[in-house]
Structures are given as structure tokens and as C-alpha cells.
Write a protein that holds these residues in place. Structure first.
Motif, PDB file in Angstrom:
ATOM      1  N   PRO B 190    -145.195  60.256  82.323  1.00 20.32           N
ATOM      2  CA  PRO B 190    -144.516  61.447  82.862  1.00 20.32           C
ATOM      3  C   PRO B 190    -143.196  61.094  83.538  1.00 20.32           C
ATOM      4  O   PRO B 190    -143.053  61.230  84.743  1.00 20.32           O
ATOM      5  N   VAL B 191    -142.240  60.681  82.746  1.00 22.19           N
ATOM      6  CA  VAL B 191    -140.954  60.266  83.315  1.00 22.19           C
ATOM      7  C   VAL B 191    -139.987  61.431  83.462  1.00 22.19           C
ATOM      8  O   VAL B 191    -138.909  61.279  84.024  1.00 22.19           O
ATOM      9  N   ILE B 192    -140.353  62.590  82.926  1.00 19.87           N
ATOM     10  CA  ILE B 192    -139.573  63.794  83.212  1.00 19.87           C
ATOM     11  C   ILE B 192    -140.507  64.848  83.783  1.00 19.87           C
ATOM     12  O   ILE B 192    -141.714  64.808  83.552  1.00 19.87           O
ATOM     13  N   GLY B 193    -139.944  65.774  84.535  1.00 23.60           N
ATOM     14  CA  GLY B 193    -140.782  66.814  85.129  1.00 23.60           C
ATOM     15  C   GLY B 193    -139.917  67.948  85.630  1.00 23.60           C
ATOM     16  O   GLY B 193    -138.686  67.896  85.535  1.00 23.60           O
ATOM     17  N   PHE B 194    -140.570  68.960  86.158  1.00 23.62           N
ATOM     18  CA  PHE B 194    -139.835  70.074  86.749  1.00 23.62           C
ATOM     19  C   PHE B 194    -139.495  69.760  88.196  1.00 23.62           C
ATOM     20  O   PHE B 194    -140.267  69.127  88.902  1.00 23.62           O
ATOM     21  N   GLU B 195    -138.346  70.259  88.619  1.00 26.11           N
ATOM     22  CA  GLU B 195    -138.068  70.261  90.052  1.00 26.11           C
ATOM     23  C   GLU B 195    -137.515  71.637  90.411  1.00 26.11           C
ATOM     24  O   GLU B 195    -137.133  72.412  89.544  1.00 26.11           O
ATOM     25  N   GLN B 196    -137.441  71.922  91.706  1.00 24.15           N
ATOM     26  CA  GLN B 196    -137.041  73.243  92.204  1.00 24.15           C
ATOM     27  C   GLN B 196    -138.037  74.312  91.757  1.00 24.15           C
ATOM     28  O   GLN B 196    -139.089  74.006  91.242  1.00 24.15           O
ATOM     29  N   ARG B 197    -137.680  75.564  91.959  1.00 26.83           N
ATOM     30  CA  ARG B 197    -138.592  76.631  91.550  1.00 26.83           C
ATOM     31  C   ARG B 197    -137.815  77.891  91.206  1.00 26.83           C
ATOM     32  O   ARG B 197    -136.598  77.928  91.355  1.00 26.83           O
ATOM     33  N   GLY B 198    -138.554  78.896  90.758  1.00 25.74           N
ATOM     34  CA  GLY B 198    -137.941  80.162  90.398  1.00 25.74           C
ATOM     35  C   GLY B 198    -136.900  79.976  89.313  1.00 25.74           C
ATOM     36  O   GLY B 198    -137.044  79.144  88.421  1.00 25.74           O
ATOM     37  N   ARG B 199    -135.821  80.740  89.404  1.00 25.44           N
ATOM     38  CA  ARG B 199    -134.781  80.639  88.387  1.00 25.44           C
ATOM     39  C   ARG B 199    -134.093  79.278  88.432  1.00 25.44           C
ATOM     40  O   ARG B 199    -133.410  78.889  87.500  1.00 25.44           O
ATOM     41  N   SER B 200    -134.288  78.539  89.520  1.00 28.85           N
ATOM     42  CA  SER B 200    -133.679  77.209  89.642  1.00 28.85           C
ATOM     43  C   SER B 200    -134.582  76.104  89.097  1.00 28.85           C
ATOM     44  O   SER B 200    -134.222  74.927  89.154  1.00 28.85           O
ATOM     45  N   LEU B 201    -135.743  76.481  88.595  1.00 27.41           N
ATOM     46  CA  LEU B 201    -136.656  75.487  88.035  1.00 27.41           C
ATOM     47  C   LEU B 201    -135.950  74.740  86.911  1.00 27.41           C
ATOM     48  O   LEU B 201    -135.419  75.356  85.994  1.00 27.41           O
ATOM     49  N   GLN B 202    -135.913  73.418  86.989  1.00 26.57           N
ATOM     50  CA  GLN B 202    -135.230  72.687  85.932  1.00 26.57           C
ATOM     51  C   GLN B 202    -135.845  71.322  85.672  1.00 26.57           C
ATOM     52  O   GLN B 202    -136.619  70.807  86.474  1.00 26.57           O
ATOM     53  N   ILE B 203    -135.470  70.767  84.533  1.00 29.10           N
ATOM     54  CA  ILE B 203    -136.032  69.483  84.115  1.00 29.10           C
ATOM     55  C   ILE B 203    -135.225  68.358  84.760  1.00 29.10           C
ATOM     56  O   ILE B 203    -133.998  68.398  84.815  1.00 29.10           O
ATOM     57  N   GLU B 204    -135.951  67.355  85.217  1.00 32.84           N
ATOM     58  CA  GLU B 204    -135.296  66.194  85.829  1.00 32.84           C
ATOM     59  C   GLU B 204    -136.047  64.945  85.376  1.00 32.84           C
ATOM     60  O   GLU B 204    -137.217  65.008  85.054  1.00 32.84           O
ATOM     61  N   THR B 205    -135.335  63.845  85.347  1.00 35.01           N
ATOM     62  CA  THR B 205    -136.017  62.595  85.019  1.00 35.01           C
ATOM     63  C   THR B 205    -136.339  61.847  86.308  1.00 35.01           C
ATOM     64  O   THR B 205    -135.589  61.908  87.275  1.00 35.01           O
ATOM     65  N   PHE B 206    -137.462  61.164  86.300  1.00 29.64           N
ATOM     66  CA  PHE B 206    -137.905  60.472  87.506  1.00 29.64           C
ATOM     67  C   PHE B 206    -137.935  58.959  87.310  1.00 29.64           C
ATOM     68  O   PHE B 206    -138.483  58.245  88.122  1.00 29.64           O
ATOM     69  N   SER B 207    -137.396  58.499  86.192  1.00 30.06           N
ATOM     70  CA  SER B 207    -137.480  57.055  85.949  1.00 30.06           C
ATOM     71  C   SER B 207    -136.090  56.433  86.052  1.00 30.06           C
ATOM     72  O   SER B 207    -135.078  57.114  85.975  1.00 30.06           O
ATOM     73  N   ASP B 208    -136.093  55.133  86.202  1.00 31.26           N
ATOM     74  CA  ASP B 208    -134.838  54.395  86.225  1.00 31.26           C
ATOM     75  C   ASP B 208    -135.000  53.190  85.296  1.00 31.26           C
ATOM     76  O   ASP B 208    -135.817  52.326  85.576  1.00 31.26           O
ATOM     77  N   PRO B 209    -134.284  53.131  84.176  1.00 28.54           N
ATOM     78  CA  PRO B 209    -133.284  54.079  83.680  1.00 28.54           C
ATOM     79  C   PRO B 209    -133.880  55.436  83.329  1.00 28.54           C
ATOM     80  O   PRO B 209    -135.090  55.539  83.146  1.00 28.54           O
ATOM     81  N   GLY B 210    -133.023  56.441  83.230  1.00 30.28           N
ATOM     82  CA  GLY B 210    -133.484  57.799  82.976  1.00 30.28           C
ATOM     83  C   GLY B 210    -134.234  57.931  81.662  1.00 30.28           C
ATOM     84  O   GLY B 210    -133.934  57.237  80.695  1.00 30.28           O
ATOM     85  N   PHE B 211    -135.188  58.829  81.649  1.00 32.14           N
ATOM     86  CA  PHE B 211    -136.021  59.132  80.483  1.00 32.14           C
ATOM     87  C   PHE B 211    -136.447  57.838  79.795  1.00 32.14           C
ATOM     88  O   PHE B 211    -136.179  57.596  78.623  1.00 32.14           O
TER      89      PHE B 211
END
Lengths: 431, 844
Positions: B190-211
Motif C-alpha cells: 500500500p504505497v499509495i493511499g487517500f489523504e484529506q477528505r471530502g472534495r479534497s480527498l486525493q491520492i498520495e504516495t507514501f513511499s520513498d521513492p514515490g510509488f
């Protein structure tokens, strides 16, 4: 008989001290349950009492407990202390003033479903309260009321507090469980419901703080006694969080079935400056707005009768709105709230709350016409019946009923927009 | 077999197994219920609300528990007040689903209106335009106009890099979560996931390097909008300009079915070029997934300007261009003169047709056909491999998979994925490796051993078996099992089906040969042979290593001697001089060296004749996967002028040497092959091109359902039967490793990394930033002992030579062990004592 079942600390000083609480019968119910009753007998007693969930949905508590899946272990109990509905502040007073009765309720529930761990999920702003609860949990451990083999029985239990991170949606039980597991607070698909698939995928009972605080008294004094209060289908007392434009806002513990009039005028001291009640939101921001007719004011506040005046009792956070307020302003506030709190998981709520807020803002700013009002109403109706959880549905309640029942407030605003020179428009611009 | 449930969907009677979701039941009878978040490979979440339908259920009498009947004797159907999601609701007996009612049509229109409120509608410049589920479903179900004010639209980042390979357009994203769930549920990373909420809900990567995942490209296939795009295809072409050509990935032995998307391009002088690689559905091989190496490295080498296009002859010490005629004549004459002294050294990226012809030529000249491979056991896999009908996707509870001496994700990413998913479904996964790998997390049993002791571990497991089919020979007795080995052996023996994958970790030829024998013994003694989903799989280093074994090529431990004493060496699709400097010396000593290659490799530089060849996407042929499935690939792009396929070159040399060989077409070579190689008997290009219906149904008009992976219309290939039914215990001669790991010195261990500097990987533009320079891995304790830190430039001392490398600290490496990735410039091919020194200069 004492006036209070839940807010007993208002009569008994220092009830938040363990020794004082025990002097007044504290933990006798718990002791009775774990030493003399089978878990099922406890559940049956609660079922017989007719206690209904105080978090908003009014689901029969004993029935929920009986749904716990006994083929899947371990079980968990989670107390929903997220108290996030605008206008609700009853759980906080219970946990501050009468914490041991609440904790005893959690413990009895845990015994009834044979959970060895119970979690208290508090909204993040309750961090001081959580610290206090932690101390009380320690005191219970020190007193041998929590831990292994409590009072020499086979029953072991530990309690934990957990703080949320500031999301309204985490008051929804499955989003709460997700958050408790450390995940993003978004509701799960239901079914399965928590009694079969809850915390960490295990059977879980999620109950509101006020609901659980009723339990020790039911176990101690019996279902029959409990049913003497309230109405037949909504027995017991309820804490009404009264707020808005009343003289004495606050928590009022009254039997279910008390009328709005009695709450607002007898207990709440009526309205200021001879203002008249224009509208009532009995379930916080999630309410359908009740038009405060004489008939409505005489409606008993219980789960059935509130529906007859086109609303729901919910968590009984009664917001009183007087005749100086435009409903257009009220729904704009609720829409800002729901847009901010939508979790974003399902399409209609995520996009719909954002859209509605923008139309409502335009109406407020004087940049809207009749057609926009129609669109607002239509968007709200399009959200209804399509969402993953109740939040999306709730976001439309005030909008649809506000427009339907207080159309003139909106028309007046639109007319002012058409005539920017009018004094009301200048005033509106000021607020 | 699950109970069958009868229901009606849009007035069509449907019978499906219990538990089937309405959306899938509808799909099976050709009814489309539109979805965005639902994907048939993942658990339903019911987020997008696009699949809302009206559902009616028979009214049940509370007392009799029987359906209430109306006057005509038909059950009374009760419809709920709300629309329900077809993607989360399982079918039930007597259910009536209405997917075309006015209420449903209005519901779909409403959901699309919501989805499009803040959607940018930049379809005219969007990569997905033309194959976009949102676009298609809007055309079919959506409102014609929007009531949403453009000024109120949410503005978000348009070019947000999740990693080096995948870009996110946050405005286009509809928050369906398919990408997030793919990484979480299917890959388990699970190196990508949602962050924020509502209309601001967006995909983000949580790994380094990204994805940071080898499977990231698949998310762009299943993304139902143009939110996720790959860096190689982004803004490169419009989908309707592209033609699909079926192929098979040439990067590893899994044999993933792929589709090359091609179009004519000005930059190529109006010729066809490959624009992207997409998965082609093969549920028994790769389902609808491919790894990033297949997607990003699989073809870019073919376009490299470094490609050889003219034959070259050495004249006066210099390689100079010549005509094909002249070059072939020289080669044929020298080969003929060298009869009895020819060594053909071929790599596993050659097709079966190439290898067959090379073998014919070599045999005709009484030479030796040598396979470039550091792993043995190919004959055993042919005899005791998995049987026809094997499908890792069908393994689950009650089955067992044993993975030994393999960092499977690095060696064969899609096998890793399928093994991981089998474990998810309840299969017993036994991971046997000296260090932790990404597979361990899903293992039921994890066994460790010292490098070099893999064979001893398997033999100990054999000794731990309770009921023995046959008396065990005495030489086995000394391998005593510990309790972990015993538990794992029992679990494997008790499984309904059992598969063993043996890989490349620390392997050289003799050790892997013995390991394969030991594994074959374990399979024999546990009755896991000769039937589907049972047997031995070699995790080979190349796509067609198995085919090379089947065509009669064999690896050798005596390469140096062979090369230096050969009268002629014929190197095809291999670079021995680049792999190992000592082999370069050996080649220098041989009389005559011919190199047949795509690029001017180190070996080609010292050759007497260099023959340029067509690349895999430019020609047709077949590969045999590690699961022994023979699969066809097709020509996708034209070859540069002047190059010839390997099989044809071999045939022309053969003809000029007086042999009768087929040079006209790959299909004709295959026909000869099928007539002479007994395991391949009866196969033809036609039988390899046969298909049958696969589930889930993907790749037709319904892009919204499965994604942009292609339906397989060009052939599923044919899986071979194991060639031998002979059953006995093989004698195994396990050799102790050269240095005990607990000893004072350092043990160098060759391992495999997915992104290496192989001839077909290095030219990839997309992977350039991910392909590392030479590096070695040690653990903290070893690094401390050496007084070195992470990322220190060092010199690895190996057999008297020094090699520059970066030292990296990895907790999973055993103490006193130095892991040396293959094909990154350090020629370590077996367990060997090494030393590490501080480097004077940083390696370039």
C-alpha cells in the motif's frame, strides 16, 4: 425517586470520585452481573428494558447486543464518545460529571458480549477528558474492578481510550472503527454490521456514551422499573442538549415524550426579548427543520412522535431558532459544515455537499436567482437515497425542509438580491 | 460447487452460483451495469454509486417463511424504497433486478452529473480520451449539459508525479480508489493511499521513492479516467490512432501476454513505432497484469540508435561493415572448417525457432550447443514440471507452494504476485531463503539456511516426511531436520496440490542442479507430480531459458576451457565477455568468434564477425515459459533495414555449410521443431493461436469493467505435459559452501534484481532513473566490522580484481555475507570469498 438517572452528579457532589460513586451504589450492578448473571441474562434484561440507542438512530440496544456473532472471537466493545453532532454536548457532561456510571455501563456491556477489551473513542478535542478517563480506568484497575479475573470470576477486561483526529464522520460507527484501527476515517460498506464484522474484523458492539450510562441502572433496578419512565416505545430518560436562542441553554435530562414546549419554556426559560420560536432542529445539523407551530411545540419528543412533525429525534440536540433568523442563513451554515465534514468516499456526498455549499454561498452573496434555488433543491434531492452512509443524506435534510417549509426566507433573499439598494441587503452584507 | 441461484435481470432469466454479485451476474448474460469503482479482480466497495439499480425480492410470509403469491400464483416482488448498488449486492433466489427503469436511468444521470461537476472535461487533450470509461458512460447515460457553474470548479494539480513512472492529474481523479485498492489488496504494497477528505480527498504516495512498486503501471490500466498516466505514453498518442499487436514479454520466464500499441510516426520516417505496452488477458499466466519492467523496458531497446544494422567483419584488426553475403560466406566457411570444434553459446531470450535452428546447425557441424545460464535443472523441469492445466490463480486453501532460493519479486514479479494471491486465498506458502524477501510477509512457513545449504535444507525436509513412499537411500540419513523444516515438510506433504519454484538466489550451475534434484525428490515423495498444479518450476533468468533446454541446449561449467580451445565460437544473444572478463580472455584465445546481436556488446567488440539481428517486437516466434507453456508472439514493428531474424541467419549459415535447413518463416521452422522435439509434438502455430472465453470478460466495449487490458484473441498458447513418468529418488551430491558464513571472511553471493543492466533494459528511457549503478549489500554488523557506512563508495575484491561499487546496508542480509546483484557490472557468478576495501574514487 431522584430526578436524574444519568446526570446524578448534579445532585451528588463528587460523584466523579470512585469512593463516592461506590457509596451511592456504584459498581453493584457490575458485580451483580458478573457474579450472579449469565451474559445472556444481562442482554435479555437490557432488551426487556426497551432501551434504545441514544446516539441518534434509536436502535434497540439489547437487540444489538444479541446480534453479536458467537462463532467468531474475540469480541470488542467500543463506546462512541465522538459526540460530533453540532449542538450535542451531553456525553461530555456525563463523562466529566458521572464518569464511573458510564465506565460501569461499558464494563457490563463487555460482560454481556464477553469482550475482554473495550475502547472508548473520543473526539480529539476531548483530550483532557481522555486523560481524566485514563486516571479513572487506573483507579478501577487498582480497585480490582478491571484486569484479570475480576472479583474472582473468570471475567477479565481492560479499557482503553482513543482520541480521534477531528472528523464528524468518525461518529458513524464503521468510520469510527476504521479510525480506531488507524486508517482513514471512512465508513465501511454495511452489511456486514459491527456485531458480526467490527473492529479488526471481529464482532463488536458500538454504543453511544449515554446509552451505556443507562445500563448500570437497568441491571441494578430491573427492566420493569426502567419502563416506568418515558413512553411505551421510547422508555427511559433522555438528555436533551438545548441550545440556540433560548434563555437557559444546557443539558436537560427528561423522560422521553416530554414536549418541545416543556423543554423550551418550562426548563429552557423561553426565548429572549419576547421573540417567538420560528423553527426547531431537534437533531443538530442533521435535522429536518420543524416549523414551530403550536401543534409542533406540543409534540412529545420521542422517536415516533418527532417523525410525525417531519423530523427525527436523533441525538436530541435541540437547536431553537427564533423569528429573527433567516432559514437561508441556517442552511448555509449547515452546508458549510457538511461540505467540510464529508469524508469524500462516495460520489453524491463528496460532490453534492461541495456543490450545494457553493450555490448556497451565491444565494447569500446576492448572486443567485430562482433557478439557482431550484438547482439547490434538486441537487439535495439527487443526493438522497444514493449515499454510502447517512452523512450524505443528513446534509440534505435542512436544505430540503428549509426550502420547502420556509420558502419565503429564500424568496426574500432573492428579492433583495434583485434590489441591492434595500436596507436588508445592506444589513445582510454586514453579517 | 456452489448452489445455483435463479433471478431476473432486465427481464432476462439468469442462473449463477450463490454469492455472485449482481453486476457480475448481469455481465455473464451480456447486460452492462455501469461501474467506476468496482473491478472484478477486487473486493467491492460501493463508493462511486454508479451501479445503482432497483432490486426487488420475493415477499416472504412471516409465519410460513414461504413466498407470498399473487392471484396468478406468481411470487409478489417487493422493491425497496432506495436504489441499491449492484456491485455490492449478492444475488438471491427470485430476485428481480431492474437496470433500465426510469428511476435507475435518473440515478445514473445524477451520479454522472455529480462526477462531472469538478471534472476538467479536458478530453480533447487527455490520454484516456477515446478509451475512457467516464467519457463513454457519460455519452451513454449522462446529462447533456451541466448545471454546475464553471467558476465554482475545484482546481487541483494537473501534473503530480506519484513516482518516476506514474503521474497523477488530480483534477481528473474521481476518487474511485481502484489504484489504492490494487496496491493494497492485490499487490499487498500500500504505497499509495487517500489523504484529506471530502472534495479534497486525493491520492498520495507514501513511499520513498514515490510509488515504489514493480506493479505501478497496472493502476493506469484500471484507472477509469485519465488521472493516472505513464511517463512513457503521456501525451504520446490518441488511443484511436493505435493498432494492437499481440506479443509475449521477453523479460522473464513468466511469459506475460502483452499487447504492443503501434502507430506510424513522423519521427520514424512514417514507419510504425511502439507507443506503449498493455497487458493482454491470460488468466492462467498473468491475468490482466504486467510488471513495470514489461511495460517500460519491454520494447524501448528496439528503438535504440545503438542497434546494429550491418554485418561487420574484422579486417586488419578493425571491425568494418560488410555485405550479408560476404559475412555469411566467411562464417560458413570457418564453421565448416571448424567441424567438431564449434561451440554455440546462446542466451535464453532467443525464440524456440532460433534455438532449434541453432541446434540443428551446431549438431550438423558436430559442435556443442551451450546455454547461457547459471541455473541448472531444465531437464528436470521438462520431466517433472507442472502439468498441462496448471493455473497458479486456482491455488488456494489446501494447496501448497514452496519457493526456494529465490527473491521471487525481483526474479519474476508476476509469479510473485500470483503466489502471494494464492497465499491470500489460503494456500500454504513455504518460503525458503537465507534472507527476508518481500514474499516472507505472506508465508505460512519461513525457513532460513546459510547460503550454499539450500539443497541440504530440502533433503532435511525429505527426512522429516512421515509416511514415505519408498525406502529412503542411506546417503539421505545425515540431513537431520529441525522442527521448522519438519513442520514445513509436513504441510507440503499434506497439501492437495504442491508446486516448487526454485530460483536464482546465490545459485551457480552445480548448486542449482543439485537443488533441482532435491526438489524433484521432495515432489516425488509427496506425490506432487504429473498432474495440473503440481510439479517443479524453474525461475530462469530469461524468457525462453526453458525453451532452450527443450531444444537441447545445456549450460556448462567449463566455459573458459571450452571457449579457449574452440576452433569457432558462435555467441548468440549473450555477452560472455561483458559478464566476466576471464571469459573475454578465453574468447581472445579461440580461433574464430562470431557474435549475433542487437548491440555492439563487449563480446561483439572482440569478435571476428558480427551479425545484426531483428529484435523480438520486429518478428514472430514462440517462447516456452517456466510453467512450460508455449506461446506465440507476433511482429509489431518493421525491423530496421539490414537485420535478419536469428533463426534465418542460422539457417543460411547452415545452407552454406551444406546442411538442409528451413530459413523461410518462423512457422515453418516451428513445424520442423514440432516434428522433431517430442514434447512439442502436435503443436502448430494454429494450435497456439486458439483461445477460449476467460473470466472476467474484459477488453471489449466495456472498458469501465476491467480496464484497458486487451482481450486475448490471438492465442493462449499450449502448456506441455511433463515428459517423463519415470519416478525414482535421484542421487544428490550436496557440496558444502566454500566459506562458512560464520567464519572470518566475507562470502560473496550473486543475487538477481529486476532492474539490471541487461542488454534490453539499459536502453529503456523510462526506467533510466531506476536502474542502479553497481552496488553491493551487507548488513549493519558487517558494515560496522568493515568500518563502512551506507552509500559508501567501495571496491569489491574478487578473484584478484577490484570492482567499484556503492555499499548499501540492508538489514535482511545475513552476517558476513555480501550480496552482489547480477548484471550490474560485477562478474560474481557463484558463492565466492570476497573482500571489500575503501574506494579511492566514487564509481561513475
Amino acid at each position: 425517586m431522584s430526578t436524574f438517572l444519568l446526570l446524578r452528579h448534579r445532585e451528588i457532589p463528587n460523584l466523579d470520585q470512585l469512593d463516592v460513586y461506590r457509596q451511592h451504589g456504584g459498581f453493584e450492578a457490575f458485580q451483580k452481573a458478573i457474579t450472579t448473571l449469565q451474559p445472556k441474562e444481562v442482554t435479555d434484561e437490557v432488551k426487556a428494558s426497551g432501551l434504545r440507542g441514544r446516539g441518534g438512530a434509536g436502535f434497540p440496544t439489547g437487540m444489538k447486543w444479541s446480534f453479536i456473532d458467537n462463532n467468531n472471537w474475540p469480541h470488542y466493545v467500543v463506546a462512541n464518545a465522538d459526540e460530533s453532532e453540532p449542538g450535542t454536548f451531553k456525553d461530555r457532561e456525563i463523562m466529566e460529571g458521572n464518569p464511573y456510571q458510564f465506565l460501569e455501563g461499558v464494563m457490563i456491556c463487555a460482560y454481556a458480549v464477553q469482550a475482554q477489551s473495550a475502547y472508548i473513542y473520543l473526539r480529539g478535542e476531548f483530550w483532557q477528558l481522555a486523560a481524566e478517563l485514563d486516571k479513572r480506568i487506573q483507579a478501577l484497575e487498582a480497585a480490582g474492578l478491571l484486569g484479570d479475573n475480576i472479583l474472582g470470576t473468570n471475567f477479565s477486561l481492560r479499557l482503553y481510550t482513543h482520541l480521534g483526529a477531528g472528523a464528524y464522520i468518525c461518529g458513524e460507527e464503521t468510520a469510527l472503527l476504521e479510525s480506531l484501527e488507524g486508517k482513514l476515517g471512512q465508513p465501511r460498506l454495511r452489511p456486514p454490521f459491527p456485531p458480526s464484522y467490527g473492529l479488526y474484523g471481529k464482532p463488536t458492539i458500538v454504543n453511544n456514551v449515554e446509552t451505556l450510562t443507562n445500563v448500570p441502572l437497568i441491571v441494578a433496578r430491573g427492566a420493569k422499573w426502567y419502563k416506568t419512565m418515558g413512553t411505551e416505545r421510547s422508555p427511559g430518560t433522555k438528555i436533551f442538549s438545548l441550545c440556540g436562542q433560548v434563555n437557559k441553554p444546557g443539558n436537560y435530562e427528561l423522560p422521553l415524550g416530554t414536549t418541545f414546549r416543556e423543554l423550551i419554556f418550562t426548563h429552557g426559560g423561553g426565548l429572549k426579548d419576547g421573540r417567538k420560536v420560528k423553527a426547531i432542529m431537534p437533531a443538530g445539523a442533521s435535522s429536518s427543520i420543524i416549523v414551530a407551530t403550536e401543534e409542533a411545540l406540543d409534540t412529545p419528543m420521542d422517536y415516533e412522535n418527532t417523525q410525525k412533525v417531519g423530523s427525527v429525534l436523533g441525538s436530541a440536540s435541540v437547536i431553537v431558532i427564533d423569528d429573527s433568523v433567516s432559514m437561508e442563513w441556517v442552511i448555509n451554515k449547515t452546508l458549510h459544515f457538511f461540505k467540510h465534514e464529508s469524508c469524500g468516499k462516495c460520489t453524491p456526498c463528496r460532490e453534492g455537499t461541495y456543490w450545494m455549499m457553493h450555490i448556497s454561498d451565491r444565494i447569500s452573496r446576492g448572486q443567485a436567482n430562482e433557478e439557482d434555488l431550484e438547482t439547490l433543491n434538486d441537487v439535495a434531492l439527487n443526493i438522497q437515497g444514493k449515499c454510502l452512509c447517512a452523512l450524505g443524506e443528513f446534509s440534505t435534510m435542512a436544505v430540503v425542509t428549509g426550502i420547502e417549509r420556509f420558502k419565503s426566507d429564500f424568496e426574500l433573499r432573492l428579492a433583495q438580491n434583485a434590489n441591492p439598494e434595500s436596507p436588508e441587503t445592506v444589513l445582510a452584507a454586514v453579517d | 460447487m456452489a448452489q445455483l441461484i435463479s433471478l431476473m435481470i432486465d427481464d432476462k432469466p439468469v442462473k449463477v452460483p450463490e454469492g455472485t454479485l449482481i453486476v457480475n451476474a448481469a455481465k455473464k448474460v451480456g447486460i452492462d451495469i455501469p461501474v467506476f469503482c468496482y473491478h472484478p479482480k477486487m473486493e467491492p466497495v460501493g463508493m462511486c454509486r454508479m451501479c445503482l439499480v432497483e432490486i426487488g425480492r420475493p415477499q416472504i410470509d412471516r409465519e410460513t417463511r414461504k413466498p407470498v403469491l399473487d392471484e396468478q400464483g406468481n411470487p409478489v416482488i417487493q422493491f425497496g424504497p432506495k436504489l441499491e448498488t449492484a456491485c455490492t449486492t449478492p444475488v438471491s433466489e427470485g430476485m428481480v433486478v431492474m437496470g433500465m427503469s426510469d428511476k435507475v436511468k435518473k440515478g445514473r444521470q445524477d451520479i454522472l452529473e455529480f462526477l462531472l461537476t469538478s471534472h476538467p472535461l479536458d478530453c480533447p487533450i487527455c490520454d484516456k480520451g477515446g478509451e475512457c470509461p467516464l467519457q463513454n458512460l457519460t455519452m451513454e447515460h449522462g446529462p447533456g449539459v451541466s448545471r454546475f457553474l464553471y467558476d465554482e470548479k475545484m482546481h487541483l494539480a494537473k501534473h503530480y508525479p506519484l513516482g518516476d513512472l506514474i503521474l497523477l492529474d488530480r483534477e481528473r481523479c474521481i476518487q474511485c480508489g481502484r489504484c489504492v485498492r490494487f496496491q493494497d489488496e492485490i499487490v499487498g504494497e500500500p504505497v499509495i493511499g487517500f489523504e484529506q477528505r471530502g472534495r479534497s480527498l486525493q491520492i498520495e504516495t507514501f513511499s520513498d521513492p514515490g510509488f515504489d512498486s514493480y506493479y505501478s503501471g497496472n493502476t493506469t490500466d484500471i484507472c477509469p479516467v485519465g488521472a493516472l498516466t505513464t511517463t512513457d505514453f503521456r501525451f504520446g498518442a490518441r488511443p484511436w490512432e493505435l493498432k494492437p499487436v499481440a506479443s509475449v514479454c521477453s523479460q522473464c520466464p513468466v511469459g506475460c501476454n502483452i499487447t504492443y500499441n503501434i502507430r506510424r510516426e513522423a519521427r520514424a520516417g512514417g514507419r510504425y513505432v511502439i507507443k506503449r505496452v498493455l497487458p493482454r488477458q491470460h488468466e492462467e499466466v498473468n491475468e490482466i497484469w504486467i510488471c513495470d519492467k514489461a511495460r517500460f523496458a519491454g520494447y524501448q531497446y528496439a528503438e535504440s540508435p545503438e542497434r546494429l544494422t550491418r554485418p561487420m567483419l574484422r579486417r586488419n584488426g578493425e571491425l568494418v561493415e560488410s555485405s550479408w553475403d560476404e559475412a555469411l560466406q566467411v562464417v560458413a566457411e570457418r564453421f565448416k572448417a571448424a567441424t567438431g570444434g564449434l561451440v554455440t553459446y546462446a542466451g535464453g531470450r532467443l525464440s524456440n525457432e532460433d534455438l532449434f535452428n541453432l541446434k540443428q546447425l551446431t549438431e550438423g557441424l558436430k559442435g556443442q550447443a551451450i546455454l547461457k545460464s547459471s541455473i541448472g535443472g531444465g531437464v528436470l523441469v521438462a520431466q517433472m514440471g507442472v502439468a498441462k492445466g496448471t493455473d497458479l490463480g486456482k491455488l488456494g486453501a489446501g494447496d501448497a507452494i514452496l519457493v526456494i532460493a529465490s527473491d521471487l519479486q525481483e526474479e519474476a514479479p508476476i509469479w510473485w504476485l500470483r503466489v502471494k494471491q494464492a497465499a491470500d486465498r489460503g494456500a500454504t506458502l513455504i518460503v525458503v531463503n537465507p534472507r527476508q524477501t518481500r514474499l516472507d510477509r505472506f508465508a505460512t512457513h519461513t525457513l532460513r539456511y546459510d547460503y550454499g545449504s539450500e539443497t541440504a535444507t530440502v533433503l532435511a525436509m525429505i527426512n522429516a516426511l512421515e509416511s514415505k513412499k519408498t525406502r529412503l537411500p542411506d546417503w539421505l540419513a545425515k540431513y537431520r531436520p529441525n522442527r521448522f523444516q519438519t513442520a514445513a515438510a509436513k504441510a507440503f506433504a499434506g497439501a492437495k496440490n504442491g508446486i516448487i519454484l526454485f530460483g536464482q538466489e546465490g545459485m551457480d550451475l552445480p548448486r542449482s542442479q543439485e537443488l533441482a534434484l532435491a526438489c524433484a525428490n521432495l515432489l516425488f515423495l509427496t506425490d506432487h507430480l504429473g498432474s495440473p498444479n503440481n510439479g517443479l518450476i524453474g525461475v530462469w533468468e530469461s524468457a525462453n531459458t526453458q525453451g532452450a533446454w527443450d531444444m537441447g541446449f545445456r549450460p556448462s561449467t567449463e566455459l573458459k576451457e571450452m571457449f579457449s580451445s574452440a576452433r569457432a565460437v558462435y555467441v548468440v544473444a549473450a555477452d560472455p565477455a561483458g559478464d566476466d572478463p576471464s571469459l573475454a580472455d578465453a574468447l581472445e584465445q579461440s580461433e574464430f568468434v562470431v557474435v549475433q546481436e542487437l548491440f555492439l556488446t563487449s563480446t561483439a567488440r572482440l569478435a571476428d564477425v558480427v551479425l545484426p539481428v531483428t529484435a523480438q517486437p520486429e518478428r514472430e516466434g514462440t517462447y516456452t515459459t517456466g510453467e512450460r507453456r508455449v506461446q506465440r508472439f507476433f511482429p509489431a514493428i518493421p525491423a530496421p533495414g539490414g537485420v535478419i531474424p536469428d533463426y534465418e541467419i542460422a539457417a543460411r549459415i547452415g545452407e552454406r555449410s551444406g546442411l538442409k535447413m528451413e530459413n523461410r518463416a518462423a512457422s515453418l521452422v516451428f513445424a520442423q521443431l514440432a516434428a522433431r522435439v517430442s514434447d512439442y509434438e502436435g503443436l502448430s502455430y494454429r494450435s497456439l493461436a486458439e483461445t477460449h472465453e476467460q473470466w472476467p470478460i474484459i477488453g471489449r466495449d466495456d472498458l469501465y469493467y476491467g480496464g484497458t487490458a486487451y482481450e486475448n484473441t490471438q492465442g493462449l498458447g499450449v502448456q506441455l505435459m511433463p515428459s517423463s513418468q519415470k519416478r525414482k529418488i535421484f542421487q544428490v551430491n550436496w557440496q558444502e559452501p566454500p566459506v562458512r558464513v560464520s567464519g572470518k571472511g566475507l562470502l560473496g553471493v550473486p543475487i538477481t534484481r529486476l532492474y539490471d543492466r541487461g542488454a534490453t533494459v539499459t536502453p529503456s528511457r523510462s526506467l533510466a532513473s531506476r536502474v542502479p549503478g553497481p552496488f553491493i549489500l551487507v548488513n549493519e554488523t558487517t558494515a560496522q566490522k568493515l568500518d563502512m557506512h551506507n552509500d559508501a563508495p567501495v571496491q569489491l575484491m574478487l578473484a584478484g580484481s577490484a570492482y567499484s561499487a556503492m555499499l548499501r546496508v540492508d538489514t535482511a542480509v545475513p552476517e558476513s555475507v555480501v550480496l552482489v546483484p547480477r548484471s550490474l557490472g560485477i562478474p560474481l557468478s557463484e558463492l565466492q570469498p570476497v573482500d571489500i576495501r575503501v574506494a579511492e574514487t566514487t564509481p561513475a
